[in-house]
Design a protein around this motif. Sequence first.
Motif, PDB file in Angstrom:
ATOM      1  N   GLN A   1      24.853 -62.963  12.682  1.00  0.00           N
ATOM      2  CA  GLN A   1      24.732 -63.273  14.099  1.00  0.00           C
ATOM      3  C   GLN A   1      24.930 -62.004  14.919  1.00  0.00           C
ATOM      4  OE1 GLN A   1      27.942 -66.124  13.960  1.00  0.00           O
ATOM      5  NE2 GLN A   1      26.541 -67.811  14.265  1.00  0.00           N
TER       6      GLN A   1
ATOM      7  N   CYS B   1      20.300 -65.034  15.459  1.00  0.00           N
ATOM      8  CA  CYS B   1      20.615 -65.076  14.025  1.00  0.00           C
ATOM      9  C   CYS B   1      19.467 -64.592  13.148  1.00  0.00           C
ATOM     10  CB  CYS B   1      20.963 -66.501  13.622  1.00  0.00           C
ATOM     11  SG  CYS B   1      22.533 -67.027  14.300  1.00  0.00           S
TER      12      CYS B   1
ATOM     13  N   ASN C   1      29.665 -63.466  12.311  1.00  0.00           N
ATOM     14  CA  ASN C   1      29.457 -63.203  13.740  1.00  0.00           C
ATOM     15  C   ASN C   1      29.609 -61.708  13.990  1.00  0.00           C
ATOM     16  OD1 ASN C   1      29.562 -62.926  16.511  1.00  0.00           O
ATOM     17  ND2 ASN C   1      30.929 -64.646  16.847  1.00  0.00           N
TER      18      ASN C   1
ATOM     19  N   SER D   1      28.095 -60.353  16.726  1.00  0.00           N
ATOM     20  CA  SER D   1      27.569 -60.246  18.085  1.00  0.00           C
ATOM     21  C   SER D   1      28.538 -59.677  19.101  1.00  0.00           C
ATOM     22  CB  SER D   1      27.143 -61.629  18.588  1.00  0.00           C
ATOM     23  OG  SER D   1      28.279 -62.425  18.864  1.00  0.00           O
TER      24      SER D   1
ATOM     25  N   TYR E   1      30.407 -68.315  18.552  1.00  0.00           N
ATOM     26  CA  TYR E   1      29.056 -68.458  18.014  1.00  0.00           C
ATOM     27  C   TYR E   1      29.092 -69.732  17.189  1.00  0.00           C
ATOM     28  CZ  TYR E   1      24.815 -65.653  17.965  1.00  0.00           C
ATOM     29  OH  TYR E   1      23.587 -65.141  18.229  1.00  0.00           O
TER      30      TYR E   1
ATOM     31  N   CYS F   1      21.503 -71.810  15.750  1.00  0.00           N
ATOM     32  CA  CYS F   1      22.521 -70.777  15.696  1.00  0.00           C
ATOM     33  C   CYS F   1      22.596 -70.213  17.115  1.00  0.00           C
ATOM     34  CB  CYS F   1      22.052 -69.724  14.688  1.00  0.00           C
ATOM     35  SG  CYS F   1      23.150 -68.343  14.464  1.00  0.00           S
TER      36      CYS F   1
ATOM     37  N   VAL G   1      25.141 -69.062  20.937  1.00  0.00           N
ATOM     38  CA  VAL G   1      26.298 -68.962  21.819  1.00  0.00           C
ATOM     39  C   VAL G   1      25.996 -69.941  22.948  1.00  0.00           C
ATOM     40  CG1 VAL G   1      27.561 -67.505  23.448  1.00  0.00           C
ATOM     41  CG2 VAL G   1      26.757 -66.536  21.276  1.00  0.00           C
TER      42      VAL G   1
END
Length: 124
Positions: A38, A43, A62, A64, A69, A107, A109
Amino acid sequence: MRTPRELLLLVVLVVALAAAVYACGSSGEGGREVRLAQPDHGCTPESVTATTGEKLNFVVTNESGKEPYEVEGEGGTELEEIIVPEGKTREVGYDVPDEPGTYEIKCYVPGDIETIIEVKATAP
Protein backbone atom coordinates in the motif's frame (compact mmCIF):
# COMPACT_ATOMS: atom_id res chain seq x y z
CA MET A 1 -32.21 -29.96 35.08
CA ARG A 2 -28.99 -27.95 34.71
CA THR A 3 -27.95 -25.12 36.96
CA PRO A 4 -27.63 -21.57 35.54
CA ARG A 5 -23.84 -21.88 35.84
CA GLU A 6 -23.83 -25.13 33.81
CA LEU A 7 -26.06 -23.55 31.15
CA LEU A 8 -23.77 -20.52 30.91
CA LEU A 9 -20.72 -22.78 30.55
CA LEU A 10 -22.50 -24.78 27.85
CA VAL A 11 -23.36 -21.59 25.92
CA VAL A 12 -19.77 -20.35 26.19
CA LEU A 13 -18.43 -23.68 24.90
CA VAL A 14 -20.88 -23.76 21.96
CA VAL A 15 -19.97 -20.18 20.97
CA ALA A 16 -16.24 -20.94 21.23
CA LEU A 17 -16.64 -24.07 19.10
CA ALA A 18 -18.68 -22.20 16.49
CA ALA A 19 -16.03 -19.46 16.32
CA ALA A 20 -13.27 -22.03 15.87
CA VAL A 21 -15.16 -23.85 13.10
CA TYR A 22 -15.92 -20.56 11.32
CA ALA A 23 -12.30 -19.42 11.53
CA CYS A 24 -11.03 -22.70 10.09
CA GLY A 25 -13.63 -22.88 7.35
CA SER A 26 -13.59 -19.30 6.08
CA SER A 27 -9.93 -18.38 6.10
CA GLY A 28 -7.35 -19.02 3.43
CA GLU A 29 -4.74 -19.16 6.17
CA GLY A 30 -1.97 -21.51 5.26
CA GLY A 31 -2.62 -20.96 1.56
CA ARG A 32 -0.45 -19.40 -1.11
CA GLU A 33 1.09 -16.16 0.08
CA VAL A 34 0.16 -13.08 -1.97
CA ARG A 35 1.93 -9.86 -0.99
CA LEU A 36 0.01 -6.61 -1.32
CA ALA A 37 1.74 -3.26 -0.84
CA GLN A 38 0.00 0.00 0.00
CA PRO A 39 2.25 2.82 -1.22
CA ASP A 40 1.05 6.45 -1.53
CA HIS A 41 -0.74 5.96 -4.87
CA GLY A 42 -2.88 2.87 -4.04
CA CYS A 43 -2.37 -0.87 -3.72
CA THR A 44 -0.26 -3.15 -5.83
CA PRO A 45 -0.65 -5.47 -7.59
CA GLU A 46 -4.04 -4.58 -9.04
CA SER A 47 -4.63 -8.13 -10.28
CA VAL A 48 -4.08 -11.60 -8.80
CA THR A 49 -4.54 -14.85 -10.72
CA ALA A 50 -5.86 -17.82 -8.76
CA THR A 51 -7.43 -21.25 -9.22
CA THR A 52 -11.03 -21.80 -8.14
CA GLY A 53 -11.14 -23.13 -4.57
CA GLU A 54 -7.56 -22.08 -3.88
CA LYS A 55 -6.60 -20.73 -0.46
CA LEU A 56 -4.75 -17.42 -0.48
CA ASN A 57 -3.03 -15.64 2.38
CA PHE A 58 -2.83 -11.90 1.68
CA VAL A 59 0.14 -10.25 3.40
CA VAL A 60 -0.63 -6.52 3.33
CA THR A 61 1.98 -3.85 4.12
CA ASN A 62 1.08 -0.17 4.61
CA GLU A 63 3.91 1.81 2.99
CA SER A 64 1.77 4.91 2.41
CA GLY A 65 2.48 6.98 5.49
CA LYS A 66 -1.31 7.26 5.84
CA GLU A 67 -3.53 5.71 8.44
CA PRO A 68 -5.74 3.81 8.54
CA TYR A 69 -5.38 1.78 5.37
CA GLU A 70 -8.10 -0.84 4.94
CA VAL A 71 -8.62 -3.96 2.84
CA GLU A 72 -12.00 -5.67 2.41
CA GLY A 73 -14.12 -7.66 0.00
CA GLU A 74 -16.18 -5.60 -2.46
CA GLY A 75 -19.28 -6.41 -4.50
CA GLY A 76 -20.13 -9.60 -2.64
CA THR A 77 -16.54 -10.86 -2.32
CA GLU A 78 -16.27 -12.50 1.08
CA LEU A 79 -13.06 -11.17 2.59
CA GLU A 80 -12.87 -10.06 6.20
CA GLU A 81 -12.00 -6.37 6.58
CA ILE A 82 -8.59 -5.63 8.02
CA ILE A 83 -7.03 -2.34 9.05
CA VAL A 84 -3.31 -1.89 8.44
CA PRO A 85 -1.65 0.84 10.53
CA GLU A 86 1.11 2.99 9.03
CA GLY A 87 4.36 1.04 8.68
CA LYS A 88 2.75 -2.26 9.71
CA THR A 89 1.94 -5.57 7.99
CA ARG A 90 -1.22 -7.61 8.51
CA GLU A 91 -2.38 -10.95 7.07
CA VAL A 92 -5.83 -12.12 6.04
CA GLY A 93 -6.88 -15.45 4.58
CA TYR A 94 -9.15 -15.75 1.56
CA ASP A 95 -10.79 -18.81 0.05
CA VAL A 96 -11.22 -18.28 -3.69
CA PRO A 97 -14.80 -19.22 -4.65
CA ASP A 98 -15.42 -22.47 -6.52
CA GLU A 99 -16.92 -20.62 -9.49
CA PRO A 100 -14.63 -19.07 -12.13
CA GLY A 101 -14.87 -15.29 -12.30
CA THR A 102 -13.39 -12.01 -11.15
CA TYR A 103 -13.69 -11.12 -7.48
CA GLU A 104 -12.96 -7.63 -6.14
CA ILE A 105 -11.02 -6.53 -3.09
CA LYS A 106 -11.03 -2.86 -2.13
CA CYS A 107 -7.82 -1.43 -0.73
CA TYR A 108 -8.21 2.14 0.51
CA VAL A 109 -7.79 5.03 2.92
CA PRO A 110 -11.32 6.16 3.84
CA GLY A 111 -12.15 9.35 1.92
CA ASP A 112 -8.84 9.26 0.01
CA ILE A 113 -6.91 6.69 -2.06
CA GLU A 114 -8.85 3.66 -3.37
CA THR A 115 -7.72 0.70 -5.48
CA ILE A 116 -9.76 -2.30 -6.60
CA ILE A 117 -7.70 -5.49 -6.75
CA GLU A 118 -9.16 -8.11 -9.08
CA VAL A 119 -8.79 -11.76 -8.11
CA LYS A 120 -9.22 -13.64 -11.39
CA ALA A 121 -10.26 -17.22 -10.63
CA THR A 122 -10.03 -19.89 -13.31
CA ALA A 123 -10.87 -23.60 -13.18
CA PRO A 124 -7.86 -25.93 -12.77
